[in-house]
Design an enzyme around this catalytic site. Structure first.
Site, mmCIF file in Angstrom:
data_model
loop_
_atom_site.group_PDB
_atom_site.id
_atom_site.type_symbol
_atom_site.label_atom_id
_atom_site.label_comp_id
_atom_site.label_asym_id
_atom_site.label_seq_id
_atom_site.Cartn_x
_atom_site.Cartn_y
_atom_site.Cartn_z
ATOM 1 C CG ASP A 1 49.436 35.583 40.746
ATOM 2 O OD1 ASP A 1 48.200 36.161 41.072
ATOM 3 O OD2 ASP A 1 49.563 34.315 40.989
ATOM 4 C CD GLN B 1 55.938 31.934 41.867
ATOM 5 O OE1 GLN B 1 56.584 31.857 41.227
ATOM 6 N NE2 GLN B 1 54.743 30.936 41.603
ATOM 7 C CB SER C 1 48.542 34.113 43.376
ATOM 8 O OG SER C 1 48.118 33.217 43.366
ATOM 9 N NE ARG D 1 47.281 32.768 39.327
ATOM 10 C CZ ARG D 1 45.705 32.376 40.129
ATOM 11 N NH1 ARG D 1 44.695 32.595 39.008
ATOM 12 N NH2 ARG D 1 45.767 32.638 41.179
ATOM 13 C CE1 TYR E 1 42.211 31.152 36.319
ATOM 14 C CE2 TYR E 1 43.767 31.224 34.771
ATOM 15 C CZ TYR E 1 43.516 30.747 36.104
ATOM 16 O OH TYR E 1 44.333 32.915 36.488
HETATM 17 P P1 NAD Z 1 40.246 29.461 41.413
HETATM 18 O O1 NAD Z 1 40.063 30.544 41.792
HETATM 19 O O2 NAD Z 1 40.096 29.072 39.561
HETATM 20 O O3 NAD Z 1 39.179 27.649 41.243
HETATM 21 C C1 NAD Z 1 39.816 27.471 41.958
HETATM 22 C C2 NAD Z 1 39.700 26.571 42.609
HETATM 23 O O4 NAD Z 1 38.262 25.552 42.027
HETATM 24 C C3 NAD Z 1 41.087 25.831 41.296
HETATM 25 O O5 NAD Z 1 42.036 25.180 41.714
HETATM 26 C C4 NAD Z 1 39.528 24.669 40.099
HETATM 27 O O6 NAD Z 1 40.522 23.779 39.938
HETATM 28 C C5 NAD Z 1 38.813 24.139 41.042
HETATM 29 N N1 NAD Z 1 37.715 23.956 40.805
HETATM 30 C C6 NAD Z 1 36.841 24.626 39.810
HETATM 31 N N2 NAD Z 1 35.359 23.790 39.559
HETATM 32 C C7 NAD Z 1 35.715 22.859 40.046
HETATM 33 C C8 NAD Z 1 34.479 21.906 41.062
HETATM 34 N N3 NAD Z 1 33.985 21.698 39.866
HETATM 35 N N4 NAD Z 1 34.621 20.941 41.210
HETATM 36 C C9 NAD Z 1 35.893 20.891 42.737
HETATM 37 N N5 NAD Z 1 36.783 21.984 42.792
HETATM 38 C C10 NAD Z 1 36.794 22.459 41.930
HETATM 39 O O7 NAD Z 1 41.559 28.284 41.082
HETATM 40 P P2 NAD Z 1 43.362 29.427 41.072
HETATM 41 O O8 NAD Z 1 43.675 28.885 43.026
HETATM 42 O O9 NAD Z 1 42.785 30.655 41.195
HETATM 43 O O10 NAD Z 1 44.045 28.075 40.480
HETATM 44 C C11 NAD Z 1 43.642 28.663 39.371
HETATM 45 C C12 NAD Z 1 44.939 27.544 37.929
HETATM 46 O O11 NAD Z 1 45.889 28.495 38.106
HETATM 47 C C13 NAD Z 1 45.953 26.416 39.151
HETATM 48 O O12 NAD Z 1 46.117 25.356 37.466
HETATM 49 C C14 NAD Z 1 46.811 26.808 39.546
HETATM 50 O O13 NAD Z 1 47.426 25.780 40.031
HETATM 51 C C15 NAD Z 1 47.205 27.514 39.435
HETATM 52 N N6 NAD Z 1 47.949 29.161 39.501
HETATM 53 C C16 NAD Z 1 49.240 29.338 39.367
HETATM 54 C C17 NAD Z 1 50.120 29.739 39.198
HETATM 55 C C18 NAD Z 1 51.821 30.707 39.111
HETATM 56 O O14 NAD Z 1 52.249 29.274 38.469
HETATM 57 N N7 NAD Z 1 52.274 31.551 39.460
HETATM 58 C C19 NAD Z 1 49.839 31.058 40.492
HETATM 59 C C20 NAD Z 1 48.794 30.785 41.071
HETATM 60 C C21 NAD Z 1 47.807 30.089 40.360
#
Ligand code: NAD
Length: 384
Positions: free
Chosen positions: A130, A127, A133, A122, A228
């Site tokens: 990904d 990007q 996403s 990520r 994460y």
């Molecule tokens: P995910 O699908 O793994 O989880 C969804 C959300 O659930 C997350 O925001 C997580 O913090 C939240 N979560 C987990 N346990 C929880 C709880 N007990 N209560 C409430 N919320 C809870 O997440 P994702 O959407 O795949 O994103 C994961 C990470 O990757 C994030 O830090 C995001 O910013 C990052 N990301 C970065 C890029 C990039 O830099 N290109 C792109 C996409 C995502």
């Protein structure tokens, strides 16, 4: 180099790994593209569209799986499909590598090089590859549409000659990629939106979408590897449940998306909270396949509990197959082009995109986390 695009066979899977526009670009770069007959049918791309883009339509599945250098898919292959891959071929697909030990072992045994689209880092550099996403964003969007269709109310505030309609209240739990798109979609439909996530860093993103961020005063560190969320302690989970209970109770719609990679989804919406919601309210649980964030969720089903509809539909991106395929195809073709140097696939394991994504290579599971997972789940051998 010969690349094959497979017709998906999982029930409900309507996406395809490459669309004609991207086939045309790859053909221009000198690649030979084989597309299984009917591969694009469910996402509305005909065999003719692929042929016009320069692909060859193939009906013989043995040839299609067995001859190419690279095989592209959306969903993980079943054992029979994977069994047709030749030694030395490369498979690029979603593989659910941390929940599919048999497939990982099979691919290693067959000396297939496999790259899991879920493991693309990520990072800014990766990007455009990904797929997690691009597909999560579609799931967040579609979750709100399912909720709006099931809710016996309007979403927006309306002032009419027959009176004023109050806007729906939506509470989004988990503000990652899917959650943020759910917030944006619910706002576009005119709802009042609140959101919660255990990663405090998302507060500003939530607020910038016009939603209110709900604070839970957790004292432990909630952010783990690669940004994460971490699995939190039982006491933190209980404090979270107590704090969010009143927001669940007052919501017309709750969308849950909370996940922790490689773990069961946290239970956040208890049976008691559901019983206190207004009759007619709706919960859409995007973590259904990982065990669900709601106590009543059943993966793949919509069920009525205390007159609250709990929707656990799985694989929502497949229900928007045109754009889900378009975005996935862009992700997978960008990765493919990135890996091709001088007309051949070049896996440089010093590059984090390759080392993070490649799970099997030269007869071994070459990814540490996946290997640890497979070893921890395999039966210990019985010693006489
Ligand atoms: P995910 O699908 O793994 O989880 C969804 C959300 O659930 C997350 O925001 C997580 O913090 C939240 N979560 C987990 N346990 C929880 C709880 N007990 N209560 C409430 N919320 C809870 O997440 P994702 O959407 O795949 O994103 C994961 C990470 O990757 C994030 O830090 C995001 O910013 C990052 N990301 C970065 C890029 C990039 O830099 N290109 C792109 C996409 C995502």
């Amino acid at each position: 180099m010969k690349i094959a695009v497979i017709k998906e066979t999982n029930p409900g899977e309507q996406r395809v790994a490459l669309i004609p526009d991207l086939v045309a670009r790859l053909v221009k770069q000198g690649l030979e593209i084989w597309v299984e007959a009917g591969a694009g049918e469910k996402s509305f791309w005909s065999n003719e569209a692929y042929t016009q883009a320069g692909a060859e339509i193939i009906t013989d599945t043995e040839r299609l799986w067995g001859e190419p250098d690279v095989v592209l898919k959306v969903a993980p292959p079943n054992p029979a499909e994977a069994g047709k891959l030749r030694s030395g071929a490369t498979l690029i697909s979603c593989l659910t590598p941390l929940a599919n030990e048999q497939l990982m072992s099979q691919l290693a045994r067959q000396s297939v090089t496999s790259l899991a689209m879920e493991l693309i880092p990520r990072s800014t550099r990766a990007q455009s590859m990904d797929a997690l996403s691009s597909q999560a964003s579609i799931a967040g969007y579609k979750a709100v549409l399912l909720a709006a269709a099931a809710l016996p109310k309007y979403f927006p505030m309306l002032t009419t000659a027959a009176g004023t309609i109050a806007p729906a209240k939506v509470f989004v739990i988990g503000a990652g990629v899917a959650g943020l798109q759910a917030i944006a979609t619910a706002r576009r439909l005119g709802a009042i939106v609140e959101a919660f996530d255990i990663r405090p860093a998302v507060r500003e993103e939530v607020q910038s979408l016009g939603a209110k961020f709900i604070e839970v005063p957790l004292t432990e560190d909630t952010v783990g590897e690669n940004g994460y969320a971490k699995e939190v302690s039982q006491s933190a989970q209980e404090l979270t449940q107590q704090t969010i209970a009143q927001h669940v109770r007052s919501a017309d719609v709750v969308i849950t998306t909370a996940q922790v990679p490689g773990k069961k989804a946290p239970l956040l919406v208890t049976a008691e909270m559901v019983s206190q919601m207004r009759p007619g309210s709706v919960i859409v649980d995007l973590a259904a396949e990982q065990g669900g964030n709601c106590a009543y969720t059943e993966a793949g089903k919509s069920i009525d509990r205390h007159q609250v509809m709990v929707i656990g539909t799985i694989n929502l991106p497949a229900s928007v197959p045109v754009h889900a395929s378009q975005l996935y195809a862009k992700n997978i073709s960008t990765l493919l082009q990135y890996l091709i140097k001088d007309g051949v696939l070049n896996l440089d394991f010093a590059d984090d995109i390759v080392s993070s994504t490649c799970v099997t290579h030269e007869g071994k599971i070459c990814h540490d986390r996946v290997r640890n997972f497979v070893e921890s789940t395999s039966q210990p051998s019985v010693v006489a």
